[in-house]
Design an enzyme around this catalytic site. Sequence first.
Site, mmCIF file in Angstrom:
data_model
loop_
_atom_site.group_PDB
_atom_site.id
_atom_site.type_symbol
_atom_site.label_atom_id
_atom_site.label_comp_id
_atom_site.label_asym_id
_atom_site.label_seq_id
_atom_site.Cartn_x
_atom_site.Cartn_y
_atom_site.Cartn_z
ATOM 1 N N HIS A 47 -5.505 -7.700 -3.921
ATOM 2 C CA HIS A 47 -6.367 -7.825 -2.748
ATOM 3 C C HIS A 47 -6.280 -9.220 -2.164
ATOM 4 O O HIS A 47 -6.882 -9.504 -1.140
ATOM 5 C CB HIS A 47 -7.819 -7.545 -3.134
ATOM 6 C CG HIS A 47 -8.123 -6.107 -3.304
ATOM 7 N ND1 HIS A 47 -9.200 -5.639 -3.997
ATOM 8 C CD2 HIS A 47 -7.467 -5.000 -2.877
ATOM 9 C CE1 HIS A 47 -9.216 -4.323 -3.986
ATOM 10 N NE2 HIS A 47 -8.164 -3.923 -3.323
ATOM 11 N N THR A 48 -5.560 -10.066 -2.814
ATOM 12 C CA THR A 48 -5.327 -11.397 -2.238
ATOM 13 C C THR A 48 -4.563 -11.274 -0.923
ATOM 14 O O THR A 48 -4.563 -12.191 -0.119
ATOM 15 C CB THR A 48 -4.532 -12.281 -3.224
ATOM 16 O OG1 THR A 48 -4.522 -13.625 -2.761
ATOM 17 C CG2 THR A 48 -3.101 -11.801 -3.372
ATOM 18 N N ARG A 100 0.818 -1.206 0.000
ATOM 19 C CA ARG A 100 0.000 0.000 0.000
ATOM 20 C C ARG A 100 0.862 1.270 0.000
ATOM 21 O O ARG A 100 0.531 2.269 -0.641
ATOM 22 C CB ARG A 100 -0.915 -0.029 1.232
ATOM 23 C CG ARG A 100 -1.808 1.178 1.355
ATOM 24 C CD ARG A 100 -2.779 1.009 2.525
ATOM 25 N NE ARG A 100 -3.375 2.286 2.837
ATOM 26 C CZ ARG A 100 -3.301 2.876 4.027
ATOM 27 N NH1 ARG A 100 -2.662 2.283 5.008
ATOM 28 N NH2 ARG A 100 -3.864 4.041 4.226
ATOM 29 N N ASP A 118 -14.695 -4.759 -5.617
ATOM 30 C CA ASP A 118 -14.299 -6.125 -5.951
ATOM 31 C C ASP A 118 -15.370 -6.770 -6.828
ATOM 32 O O ASP A 118 -15.070 -7.362 -7.874
ATOM 33 C CB ASP A 118 -14.127 -6.972 -4.688
ATOM 34 C CG ASP A 118 -13.062 -6.440 -3.746
ATOM 35 O OD1 ASP A 118 -12.011 -6.007 -4.250
ATOM 36 O OD2 ASP A 118 -13.279 -6.450 -2.532
ATOM 37 N N TRP A 120 -9.853 -11.087 2.282
ATOM 38 C CA TRP A 120 -10.411 -11.339 0.957
ATOM 39 C C TRP A 120 -10.209 -12.798 0.540
ATOM 40 O O TRP A 120 -10.938 -13.327 -0.265
ATOM 41 C CB TRP A 120 -9.746 -10.436 -0.081
ATOM 42 C CG TRP A 120 -10.244 -9.026 -0.096
ATOM 43 C CD1 TRP A 120 -11.073 -8.444 -1.026
ATOM 44 C CD2 TRP A 120 -9.935 -7.987 0.836
ATOM 45 N NE1 TRP A 120 -11.307 -7.131 -0.709
ATOM 46 C CE2 TRP A 120 -10.619 -6.818 0.435
ATOM 47 C CE3 TRP A 120 -9.153 -7.936 1.998
ATOM 48 C CZ2 TRP A 120 -10.543 -5.611 1.119
ATOM 49 C CZ3 TRP A 120 -9.085 -6.732 2.684
ATOM 50 C CH2 TRP A 120 -9.766 -5.597 2.242
ATOM 51 N N THR A 121 -9.162 -13.393 1.100
ATOM 52 C CA THR A 121 -8.816 -14.772 0.732
ATOM 53 C C THR A 121 -8.498 -15.590 1.984
ATOM 54 O O THR A 121 -8.259 -15.030 3.065
ATOM 55 C CB THR A 121 -7.578 -14.796 -0.197
ATOM 56 O OG1 THR A 121 -6.463 -14.190 0.483
ATOM 57 C CG2 THR A 121 -7.845 -14.046 -1.491
ATOM 58 N N ASP A 154 -1.519 -15.063 -4.842
ATOM 59 C CA ASP A 154 -1.878 -15.973 -5.911
ATOM 60 C C ASP A 154 -3.158 -15.463 -6.568
ATOM 61 O O ASP A 154 -3.524 -14.297 -6.355
ATOM 62 C CB ASP A 154 -2.048 -17.408 -5.389
ATOM 63 C CG ASP A 154 -3.073 -17.515 -4.266
ATOM 64 O OD1 ASP A 154 -3.917 -16.596 -4.127
ATOM 65 O OD2 ASP A 154 -3.043 -18.511 -3.527
ATOM 66 N N HIS A 173 0.374 4.088 -2.848
ATOM 67 C CA HIS A 173 -0.150 5.414 -2.536
ATOM 68 C C HIS A 173 0.805 6.534 -2.944
ATOM 69 O O HIS A 173 0.360 7.643 -3.243
ATOM 70 C CB HIS A 173 -0.465 5.502 -1.045
ATOM 71 C CG HIS A 173 -1.724 4.794 -0.673
ATOM 72 N ND1 HIS A 173 -2.532 5.180 0.373
ATOM 73 C CD2 HIS A 173 -2.324 3.711 -1.225
ATOM 74 C CE1 HIS A 173 -3.572 4.360 0.460
ATOM 75 N NE2 HIS A 173 -3.459 3.465 -0.502
#
Length: 444
Positions: free
Chosen positions: A263-264, A130, A324, A295-296, A303, A134
């Site tokens: 986002h994984t 991030r 998403d 998210w995962t 992955d 950013h």
Amino acid sequence: MAEPVSQLTLTLKISTPPPSLSPSRPMASSLGTAASSRIFAASRLSLRPSASSAASPSLISFSSSSSLKSFGFSRLQRRSLVNVSSSSSRGFSTVASPKCAASDPDQLKSAREDIKELLKSTFCHPILVRLGWHDAGTYNKNIEEWPQRGGANGSLRFEVELKHAANAGLVNALKLIQPIKDKYSGITYADLFQLASATAIEEAGGPKIPMKYGRVDVSGPNECPEEGRLPAAGPPSPADHLREVFYRMGLNDKEIVALSGAHTLGRSRPDRSGWGKPETKYTKDGPGAPGGQSWTVQWLKFDNSYFKDIKAKRDEDLLVLPTDAALFEDPSFKVYAEKYAEDQETFFKDYAEAHAKLSNLGAKFDPPEGIVLDAPTAAPEKFVAAKYSTGKVRELSDSMKQKIRAEYEAIGGSPDRPLPTNYFLNIMIFIGVLAILTSLLGSY
């Protein structure tokens, strides 16, 4: 993403800093006096949302820890981080960089190894991703002048930009890597941010990012971009919002979807960002501070499971934000999202290219061509006899070709500099003459 939310395609949420780090409170001359115990690694920063950011979580939020010790910091590391947060003469907010800011290649390589060790001890992969996003994501392709155009220029180290609602909590990421910056003075902040981001992706199991370095830092807070250039997590029209933000950066639909795949990594906490569950079976035990919604399933592994899980929509313990869901609802985005859900190799390839492009947005390089740390090595040339001769030599076995090549190079020949005469033809003639003489001598 938070309102002026940030984190490019990582729609993880951003929480607001605790009272001591609240954007509404002025920072000290360096990083303010935030307690070192509020440095969060793991997947998210446990910062409470402020009034300005509660309604709009940023793309990536990271879980928090109650103390540096819980992350496995050594006593020396904790002392170093405490010094960074408490010293009034050091830090990023008011420190200007030299005008000529080319980074030293050897220091970049050493810093990369230190970043790998930091990742192993703190699990801070998401927040470092991030951080790089950013800094680069403020780029505006419609502005030619540097640094007004924004982008990867190290401006995120200054208080005025750290106080943007989309950047809530990123001061903690700066604290994590400041000891590395102090150790390697020959590296710019702009390069360090992007080095940390790419290294975090690679160390989490993601693709090798084709990076280049040599980014020049802006020299002061007056060169920071205005607030509002970063994406939000839950806008009224998610697909339109993503295009508005990323098209302004010069990115296309494929790159938007590929980058969203990051986002994984990470998780979101409802008490700080307004999104996600307080805890799931995947986050209750950490690593780092437990809790939040990811998210995962394996939220520290890079992955293509992000795309698979959104498409399946079978697990209520996994988070799906409006931005998403838009990837499988918008016709153009869906083409790429479907492909990445089925083909991880293609996703890795497209992600690596998009990440590298993002990391270069708006940057000014010194030298202009940039610095490459891992130059690709040329594969050894395959020996082809036909390159040097004609006739039956082309039919020789590989072992014979190697022997002939060795002889050939021993007397001055090479693939790029053939002998003035056809050496192989001469060998064939010589062998033929010997065969004839042997035959004639045998008949007497």
